[in-house]
Scaffold this active site. Structure first.
Site, PDB file in Angstrom:
ATOM      1  N   GLY A  23     -73.093  50.384 -13.557  1.00 28.50           N
ATOM      2  CA  GLY A  23     -74.116  51.151 -14.264  1.00 28.50           C
ATOM      3  C   GLY A  23     -74.583  50.465 -15.537  1.00 28.50           C
ATOM      4  O   GLY A  23     -73.794  50.157 -16.413  1.00 28.50           O
ATOM      5  N   GLY A  25     -76.642  51.829 -17.773  1.00 22.60           N
ATOM      6  CA  GLY A  25     -77.248  52.864 -18.625  1.00 22.60           C
ATOM      7  C   GLY A  25     -76.788  52.693 -20.063  1.00 22.60           C
ATOM      8  O   GLY A  25     -76.377  51.598 -20.479  1.00 22.60           O
ATOM      9  N   PHE A  26     -76.839  53.772 -20.817  1.00 22.96           N
ATOM     10  CA  PHE A  26     -76.500  53.693 -22.239  1.00 22.96           C
ATOM     11  C   PHE A  26     -75.071  53.196 -22.445  1.00 22.96           C
ATOM     12  O   PHE A  26     -74.810  52.396 -23.340  1.00 22.96           O
ATOM     13  CB  PHE A  26     -76.666  55.062 -22.913  1.00 22.96           C
ATOM     14  CG  PHE A  26     -78.104  55.403 -23.162  1.00 22.96           C
ATOM     15  CD1 PHE A  26     -78.748  54.935 -24.288  1.00 22.96           C
ATOM     16  CD2 PHE A  26     -78.820  56.197 -22.277  1.00 22.96           C
ATOM     17  CE1 PHE A  26     -80.078  55.228 -24.527  1.00 22.96           C
ATOM     18  CE2 PHE A  26     -80.150  56.506 -22.511  1.00 22.96           C
ATOM     19  CZ  PHE A  26     -80.776  56.023 -23.638  1.00 22.96           C
ATOM     20  N   GLY A  27     -74.130  53.700 -21.637  1.00 26.32           N
ATOM     21  CA  GLY A  27     -72.742  53.282 -21.784  1.00 26.32           C
ATOM     22  C   GLY A  27     -72.574  51.826 -21.386  1.00 26.32           C
ATOM     23  O   GLY A  27     -72.018  51.010 -22.135  1.00 26.32           O
ATOM     24  N   GLU A 184     -89.553  70.031 -23.049  1.00 30.32           N
ATOM     25  CA  GLU A 184     -90.480  68.953 -23.417  1.00 30.32           C
ATOM     26  C   GLU A 184     -91.576  68.793 -22.364  1.00 30.32           C
ATOM     27  O   GLU A 184     -92.735  68.553 -22.703  1.00 30.32           O
ATOM     28  CB  GLU A 184     -89.691  67.654 -23.634  1.00 30.32           C
ATOM     29  CG  GLU A 184     -88.798  67.784 -24.868  1.00 30.32           C
ATOM     30  CD  GLU A 184     -87.877  66.604 -25.162  1.00 30.32           C
ATOM     31  OE1 GLU A 184     -87.310  66.588 -26.257  1.00 30.32           O
ATOM     32  OE2 GLU A 184     -87.708  65.725 -24.308  1.00 30.32           O
ATOM     33  N   ASP A 313     -71.744  59.918 -19.400  1.00 31.46           N
ATOM     34  CA  ASP A 313     -71.907  61.214 -18.731  1.00 31.46           C
ATOM     35  C   ASP A 313     -70.883  61.466 -17.631  1.00 31.46           C
ATOM     36  O   ASP A 313     -70.556  62.606 -17.324  1.00 31.46           O
ATOM     37  CB  ASP A 313     -73.303  61.292 -18.080  1.00 31.46           C
ATOM     38  CG  ASP A 313     -74.390  61.627 -19.081  1.00 31.46           C
ATOM     39  OD1 ASP A 313     -74.065  61.808 -20.271  1.00 31.46           O
ATOM     40  OD2 ASP A 313     -75.563  61.713 -18.661  1.00 31.46           O
ATOM     41  N   ALA A 330     -76.986  60.804 -24.899  1.00 32.19           N
ATOM     42  CA  ALA A 330     -76.825  59.352 -24.983  1.00 32.19           C
ATOM     43  C   ALA A 330     -75.717  58.911 -25.944  1.00 32.19           C
ATOM     44  O   ALA A 330     -75.021  57.926 -25.677  1.00 32.19           O
ATOM     45  CB  ALA A 330     -78.162  58.722 -25.396  1.00 32.19           C
ATOM     46  N   GLN A 331     -75.548  59.610 -27.059  1.00 33.15           N
ATOM     47  CA  GLN A 331     -74.629  59.119 -28.090  1.00 33.15           C
ATOM     48  C   GLN A 331     -73.172  58.950 -27.633  1.00 33.15           C
ATOM     49  O   GLN A 331     -72.554  57.915 -27.934  1.00 33.15           O
ATOM     50  CB  GLN A 331     -74.714  59.991 -29.343  1.00 33.15           C
ATOM     51  CG  GLN A 331     -75.844  59.585 -30.281  1.00 33.15           C
ATOM     52  CD  GLN A 331     -75.774  58.128 -30.736  1.00 33.15           C
ATOM     53  OE1 GLN A 331     -74.699  57.576 -30.958  1.00 33.15           O
ATOM     54  NE2 GLN A 331     -76.920  57.491 -30.842  1.00 33.15           N
TER      55      GLN A 331
HETATM   56  C1  LIG Z   1     -84.846  63.378 -18.048  1.00 37.36           C
HETATM   57  C2  LIG Z   1     -83.725  63.164 -19.028  1.00 37.36           C
HETATM   58  C3  LIG Z   1     -83.931  63.388 -20.377  1.00 37.36           C
HETATM   59  C4  LIG Z   1     -82.896  63.183 -21.293  1.00 37.36           C
HETATM   60  N1  LIG Z   1     -83.137  63.395 -22.631  1.00 37.36           N
HETATM   61  C5  LIG Z   1     -82.179  63.092 -23.526  1.00 37.36           C
HETATM   62  C6  LIG Z   1     -82.419  63.191 -24.930  1.00 37.36           C
HETATM   63  O1  LIG Z   1     -83.508  63.578 -25.347  1.00 37.36           O
HETATM   64  N2  LIG Z   1     -81.409  62.828 -25.772  1.00 37.36           N
HETATM   65  C7  LIG Z   1     -80.201  62.389 -25.334  1.00 37.36           C
HETATM   66  O2  LIG Z   1     -79.324  62.043 -26.137  1.00 37.36           O
HETATM   67  N3  LIG Z   1     -79.931  62.330 -24.012  1.00 37.36           N
HETATM   68  C8  LIG Z   1     -80.881  62.661 -23.115  1.00 37.36           C
HETATM   69  N4  LIG Z   1     -80.623  62.568 -21.768  1.00 37.36           N
HETATM   70  C9  LIG Z   1     -79.256  62.254 -21.351  1.00 37.36           C
HETATM   71  C10 LIG Z   1     -78.964  60.766 -21.483  1.00 37.36           C
HETATM   72  O3  LIG Z   1     -79.976  60.012 -20.863  1.00 37.36           O
HETATM   73  C11 LIG Z   1     -77.615  60.508 -20.843  1.00 37.36           C
HETATM   74  O4  LIG Z   1     -76.638  61.251 -21.538  1.00 37.36           O
HETATM   75  C12 LIG Z   1     -77.266  59.016 -20.894  1.00 37.36           C
HETATM   76  O5  LIG Z   1     -78.204  58.302 -20.137  1.00 37.36           O
HETATM   77  C13 LIG Z   1     -75.864  58.796 -20.371  1.00 37.36           C
HETATM   78  O6  LIG Z   1     -75.601  57.428 -20.304  1.00 37.36           O
HETATM   79  P1  LIG Z   1     -74.710  56.827 -19.130  1.00 37.36           P
HETATM   80  O7  LIG Z   1     -74.535  55.373 -19.442  1.00 37.36           O
HETATM   81  O8  LIG Z   1     -73.499  57.655 -18.955  1.00 37.36           O
HETATM   82  O9  LIG Z   1     -75.581  57.015 -17.817  1.00 37.36           O
HETATM   83  P2  LIG Z   1     -77.048  56.525 -17.476  1.00 37.36           P
HETATM   84  O10 LIG Z   1     -77.790  56.113 -18.691  1.00 37.36           O
HETATM   85  O11 LIG Z   1     -77.648  57.590 -16.633  1.00 37.36           O
HETATM   86  O12 LIG Z   1     -76.819  55.220 -16.592  1.00 37.36           O
HETATM   87  C14 LIG Z   1     -76.167  55.271 -15.360  1.00 37.36           C
HETATM   88  C15 LIG Z   1     -76.561  54.027 -14.592  1.00 37.36           C
HETATM   89  O13 LIG Z   1     -75.682  53.898 -13.465  1.00 37.36           O
HETATM   90  C16 LIG Z   1     -76.439  53.501 -12.338  1.00 37.36           C
HETATM   91  N5  LIG Z   1     -75.682  53.952 -11.151  1.00 37.36           N
HETATM   92  C17 LIG Z   1     -75.311  55.203 -10.819  1.00 37.36           C
HETATM   93  N6  LIG Z   1     -74.570  55.217  -9.700  1.00 37.36           N
HETATM   94  C18 LIG Z   1     -74.468  53.923  -9.309  1.00 37.36           C
HETATM   95  C19 LIG Z   1     -73.803  53.272  -8.225  1.00 37.36           C
HETATM   96  N7  LIG Z   1     -73.093  53.955  -7.318  1.00 37.36           N
HETATM   97  N8  LIG Z   1     -73.903  51.931  -8.117  1.00 37.36           N
HETATM   98  C20 LIG Z   1     -74.621  51.205  -9.018  1.00 37.36           C
HETATM   99  N9  LIG Z   1     -75.249  51.780 -10.073  1.00 37.36           N
HETATM  100  C21 LIG Z   1     -75.168  53.112 -10.225  1.00 37.36           C
HETATM  101  C22 LIG Z   1     -77.768  54.188 -12.517  1.00 37.36           C
HETATM  102  O14 LIG Z   1     -78.783  53.540 -11.786  1.00 37.36           O
HETATM  103  C23 LIG Z   1     -77.973  54.097 -14.040  1.00 37.36           C
HETATM  104  O15 LIG Z   1     -78.663  52.927 -14.405  1.00 37.36           O
HETATM  105  C24 LIG Z   1     -81.632  62.764 -20.838  1.00 37.36           C
HETATM  106  C25 LIG Z   1     -81.424  62.543 -19.477  1.00 37.36           C
HETATM  107  C26 LIG Z   1     -82.462  62.736 -18.579  1.00 37.36           C
HETATM  108  C27 LIG Z   1     -82.236  62.473 -17.112  1.00 37.36           C
END
Ligand SMILES: Cc1cc2nc3c(=O)[nH]c(=O)nc-3n(C[C@H](O)[C@H](O)[C@H](O)COP(=O)(O)OP(=O)(O)OC[C@H]3O[C@@H](n4cnc5c(N)ncnc54)[C@H](O)[C@@H]3O)c2cc1C
Length: 448
Positions: A23, A25-27, A184, A313, A330-331
């Site tokens: 992944g 994403g943010f993490g 939003e 998440d 995200a934080q």
């Molecule tokens: C529409 C929306 C609006 C949001 N608004 C806000 C906001 O205003 N403020 C805020 O703080 N947070 C907001 N969030 C929440 C925030 O985006 C998440 O808390 C944050 O992205 C979590 O980070 P993460 O790294 O855990 O996961 P993510 O950023 O979701 O990244 C996960 C990554 O893992 C990849 N992945 C998943 N499963 C697999 C797999 N099996 N194999 C390979 N890759 C995989 C995905 O493609 C993705 O790129 C919002 C979320 C959404 C969906």
């Protein structure tokens, strides 16, 4: 394109410990940025080739921003000399084998020394197959583009029908979920109704356009403070959004949304912004997972493993302050990613690990022009213009990539003066009977 059996992961053997991150994403990106080439080989898997800035996704869906400006290619982020021993592979991880210490993908398996699961969330329809089939989710860029096309097609069709019932159905929009995404999106739609649609579609009476915001709890923005909820309720009301609190949507057949209690709303567009659950991957024992998230200790180690971690998440770290885990924003993901990089370095130096402590920087939500709410540290709650300015500033600051910052900022300045939502193009990533999101679309783009 080659079939998966003609491909392989093609990761060079190494004498360094290999960190596999699932992944970007943010993490994932905050972890990878802090891991040094000298100590580790880093392999990142993601099913998409970009890092998405989800807080601005609703602006893509409502024609405010083009998708490219809220995403950054992962290869670009990790392409420089700094990341010589970093490998990105565009592939979905399908299984984890903790005994063999491998991850499995359709193009092959890869051994890891340390595994970090940073997969975020998937959409939760709470078992409602009908809503899954006919509703419009808003979680990924293809969803936002699909929804944008749907909204614009509804307006186009509303200008071409003389059947008042059919027109009303095209002009009714039901948004399920009164969290930040739902609020939003509702606000952005109300602004389009006021500033853009009447001049784009002069034959349509937009006083008939209804935006419903349906929330199961007794207030909007349940994750934020009651003060923020009250202000948001007031702003949404002023903008003419019909808010239904303590109300669940029980069904939707593509034509009629059925609310608990029996109320029915005819609509061609039901937007599902009501729930997510952790994107858990198979392979780890059941006791590692609670309510769709991996149970982790204070070092983000998945219970029972010292070399498998979950962050963001998908991780549930129970603390006295957060007995159900940290909020899904995200934080926590950013902060856990950064700390885990330090802790992995400590592990190889055999130093004690630092436990995670969440620093809550506050929460923000925007409802419309000059209208936002902010819960800040020290119990400070702001609303209106000042909160709006903070919202704009914070989102530009955290957006990844200089080009994206510039494009988004210039879009917002342009919009501020012209009231224009400039990306009003109907470009559906796929077309199928009824132009609805389909299972094949979900399978292809991962709309789960
Ligand atoms: C529409 C929306 C609006 C949001 N608004 C806000 C906001 O205003 N403020 C805020 O703080 N947070 C907001 N969030 C929440 C925030 O985006 C998440 O808390 C944050 O992205 C979590 O980070 P993460 O790294 O855990 O996961 P993510 O950023 O979701 O990244 C996960 C990554 O893992 C990849 N992945 C998943 N499963 C697999 C797999 N099996 N194999 C390979 N890759 C995989 C995905 O493609 C993705 O790129 C919002 C979320 C959404 C969906």
């Amino acid at each position: 394109m080659l079939k998966p059996d003609k491909l392989s992961l093609n990761i060079p053997a190494t004498t360094k410990p290999r960190v596999v991150i699932i992944g970007g994403g943010f993490g994932g990106i905050n972890l990878a940025r802090k891991l040094s080439d000298k100590n580790f080989q880093v392999v990142m898997f993601d099913r998409q080739n970009y890092h998405g800035f989800w807080p601005l996704l609703y602006q893509v869906a409502t024609a405010g921003l083009e998708p490219d400006s809220i995403a950054e290619p992962l290869r670009k982020m990790f392409g420089g000399d700094e990341y010589e021993d970093f490998y990105f592979r565009l592939v979905k991880v399908t299984n984890i084998n903790p005994i063999a210490r491998t991850v499995e993908t359709v193009v092959g398996d890869l051994a890891f020394d340390f595994l970090v699961i940073a997969t975020g969330t998937k959409i939760n329809y709470f078992g409602n197959e009908q809503i899954k089939k006919y509703g419009f989710p808003l979680k990924q860029i293809p969803h936002a583009l699909n929804l944008r096309s749907q909204l614009l097609q509804c307006f186009e069709q509303a200008s071409m029908t003389t059947d008042p019932e059919a027109q009303q159905s095209l002009l009714n929009f039901v948004i399920v979920g009164g969290g930040p995404t739902g609020v939003e999106t509702a606000g952005a739609l109300a602004e389009m109704r006021k500033h853009i649609l009447p001049s784009d579609y002069p034959g349509v009476d937009f006083t008939k356009m209804n935006i419903y915001l349906v929330e199961g709890m007794d207030r909007v923005l349940p994750p934020m403070s009651p003060e923020a909820s009250q202000k948001t309720y007031k702003y949404l009301n002023e903008m003419g959004i019909i808010i239904k609190l303590s109300t669940l949507v029980e069904g939707y057949d593509g034509e009629t949304a059925i609310l608990k209690g029996g109320e029915q709303i005819k609509t061609n567009t039901l937007i599902w912004a009501a729930g997510v659950s952790g994107a858990v991957i198979g392979g780890l024992p059941e006791e590692c997972v609670e309510r769709g998230r991996y149970l982790v200790n204070e070092f983000n180690q998945v219970v029972g493993y010292d070399n498998i971690f979950a962050i963001g998440d998908v991780a549930m770290m129970k603390t006295p302050e957060f007995p159900k885990g940290h909020p899904g924003v995200a934080q926590p993901a950013i902060q856990q990613g950064k700390l885990l990089a330090k802790n992995l370095k400590r592990i190889i130096k055999k130093e004690p690990l630092e436990p995670f402590k969440y620093y809550d920087k506050g929460s923000l939500a925007i409802i419309g022009r000059n209208r936002a709410v902010a819960d800040l540290p020290n119990n400070m709650h702001l609303g209106g213009f000042f909160a709006w300015v903070i919202w704009l500033f914070v989102h530009i600051m955290y957006l990844i990539g200089f080009r994206n910052k510039l494009v988004v900022l210039s879009n917002w300045v342009y919009k501020f003066f012209t009231y224009e939502n400039s990306t009003r193009l109907i470009i559906r990533p796929y077309v199928r009977k009824g132009d609805r999101v389909s299972q094949s679309f979900i399978n292809k783009y991962g709309g789960d």
